[in-house]
Scaffold this active site. Structure first.
Site, PDB file in Angstrom:
ATOM      1  N   ARG A  60       0.837  -1.209   0.000  1.00 29.29           N
ATOM      2  CA  ARG A  60       0.000   0.000   0.000  1.00 29.29           C
ATOM      3  C   ARG A  60       0.870   1.256   0.000  1.00 29.29           C
ATOM      4  NH1 ARG A  60      -0.710   4.586   2.964  1.00 29.29           N
ATOM      5  NH2 ARG A  60      -0.387   3.379   4.876  1.00 29.29           N
ATOM      6  N   ASP A  61       1.545   1.535   1.102  1.00 25.86           N
ATOM      7  CA  ASP A  61       2.339   2.757   1.215  1.00 25.86           C
ATOM      8  C   ASP A  61       3.567   2.712   0.317  1.00 25.86           C
ATOM      9  OD1 ASP A  61       2.939   5.264   2.221  1.00 25.86           O
ATOM     10  OD2 ASP A  61       4.025   4.496   3.943  1.00 25.86           O
ATOM     11  N   HIS A 105       6.258   4.600  12.596  1.00 30.49           N
ATOM     12  CA  HIS A 105       6.308   4.536  11.135  1.00 30.49           C
ATOM     13  C   HIS A 105       7.330   5.580  10.670  1.00 30.49           C
ATOM     14  CE1 HIS A 105       4.057   4.051   7.149  1.00 30.49           C
ATOM     15  NE2 HIS A 105       4.913   5.031   6.909  1.00 30.49           N
ATOM     16  N   HIS A 146      10.279   7.204   7.937  1.00 30.71           N
ATOM     17  CA  HIS A 146      10.840   7.354   6.600  1.00 30.71           C
ATOM     18  C   HIS A 146      12.318   7.703   6.749  1.00 30.71           C
ATOM     19  CE1 HIS A 146       7.102   7.556   3.945  1.00 30.71           C
ATOM     20  NE2 HIS A 146       6.650   7.316   5.160  1.00 30.71           N
ATOM     21  N   CYS A 177       4.724   9.673  -0.214  1.00 25.61           N
ATOM     22  CA  CYS A 177       3.364  10.159  -0.044  1.00 25.61           C
ATOM     23  C   CYS A 177       3.018  11.058  -1.212  1.00 25.61           C
ATOM     24  CB  CYS A 177       3.228  10.936   1.269  1.00 25.61           C
ATOM     25  SG  CYS A 177       1.600  11.677   1.491  1.00 25.61           S
ATOM     26  N   ASN A 193      10.186   4.586   2.832  1.00 22.28           N
ATOM     27  CA  ASN A 193       9.965   4.096   4.188  1.00 22.28           C
ATOM     28  C   ASN A 193      11.208   3.391   4.723  1.00 22.28           C
ATOM     29  OD1 ASN A 193       6.884   4.226   4.889  1.00 22.28           O
ATOM     30  ND2 ASN A 193       6.943   3.568   2.754  1.00 22.28           N
TER      31      ASN A 193
END
Length: 303
Positions: A20-21, A212, A214, A245, A254
């Site tokens: 997803r991300d 989370h 990056h 993003c 990430n």
């Protein structure tokens, strides 16, 4: 302001966000059959949680326009994988497919809330409240992300108390876990410690929090270490270090799942992931994307 070092023998859960991300910001369309195989490979490598996709409107994230097709291909397996739902319509789509785990994605800052959600900082809670309530009433597990926890490309540094206020409000809607996102990768280990202390001082338990990161400034692993020392046991990561993003151009990749696995293994912390299988998966995916993986561990082991 430091935590006493936590018990580093506790197993860690890696919450894999690559499908997803990791893929959402890819310019070239990734075929749905590649996404399906990626998810199956990640699960086979031992990752306990793999976030599959997002039920966002295709106009906003074209890469994920195939969400229904992907979930249909995954069948029963897909129903146990988390999916992002931006609003009630997204939840409707998840419920129609029998999904059992959903996530909402809030913002710690006014500017990003308007750019990403088309809502003000306060209005986002009114949008998410019925989503969480309906999901919980249907027996679903709900995760809440809060983005821009460390810095915002438009507003600069984000005060800890502001992040804590937003995070508590999102969690208190009925979420089972709150993931704190360093969306543009500006966080440092000391900032991680201060933010976690802010949440625990506000009455949240560290077990309710995930991190989370990056890796924009190369700090993701040291930030993860700060989280481990504070007692956090759930970390988001993306296979091969993919990600970004679409609404924050300074958000680069990430934290790479392979790099996190290498760190955890070196510390003797159980994680359940087969690193060789994971590296092979990221090399395979890099071939489909037409560029090498940004993960340092993938590059080292692939050589």
């Amino acid at each position: 302001m430091v935590f006493p070092d936590a018990d580093l023998t506790k197993p860690v859960t890696i919450y894999e966000v690559g499908p997803r991300d990791g893929l959402q910001n890819e310019a070239a369309s990734v075929p749905v059959e590649v996404k399906e195989e990626l998810i199956r490979r990640l699960l086979a490598a031992g990752l306990p949680v793999v976030e599959a996709t997002s039920f966002v409107h295709p106009r906003w994230v074209p890469q994920l326009a195939d969400a229904e097709d992907l979930m249909a291909r995954l069948g029963d397996l897909g129903r146990d994988l988390p999916v992002l739902v931006p609003n009630e319509r997204g939840l409707d789509r998840a419920l129609e497919l029998g999904c059992r785990h959903v996530a909402i994605f809030g913002s710690a800052t006014e500017t990003f809330a308007r750019k990403n959600l088309n809502r003000s900082l306060d209005e986002q809670f009114a949008m998410f409240e019925p989503v969480v309530r309906r999901a919980r009433d249907a027996g679903l597990d709900v995760r809440a992300y809060v983005s821009m926890c460390f810095g915002d490309p438009w507003e600069g540094a984000v005060p800890v108390d502001q992040v804590v206020s937003v995070g508590r409000r999102l969690f208190d809607l009925g979420a089972g876990q709150l993931s704190l996102g360093d969306t543009i990768g500006v966080g440092t280990a000391g900032h991680v410690t201060a933010l976690l202390r802010g949440f625990t001082d506000a009455g949240m338990h560290v077990d309710d929090l995930a991190l989370h990161f990056h890796d924009t400034y190369g700090q993701a692993l040291s930030n993860a270490m700060a989280g481990l020392r504070a007692g956090v046991t759930t970390f988001d990561a993306s296979a091969g270090g993919l990600g970004g993003c679409p609404y924050a151009k300074s958000a680069t990749g990430n934290l790479a799942t392979e790099d996190l696995v290498w760190l955890l293994t070196g510390l003797g912390i159980a994680h359940g992931v087969d690193l060789d299988a994971l590296v092979a998966t990221s090399i395979w995916l890099a071939g489909h994307l037409g560029r090498p993986s940004p993960s340092a561990v993938v590059r080292a082991l692939a050589g």
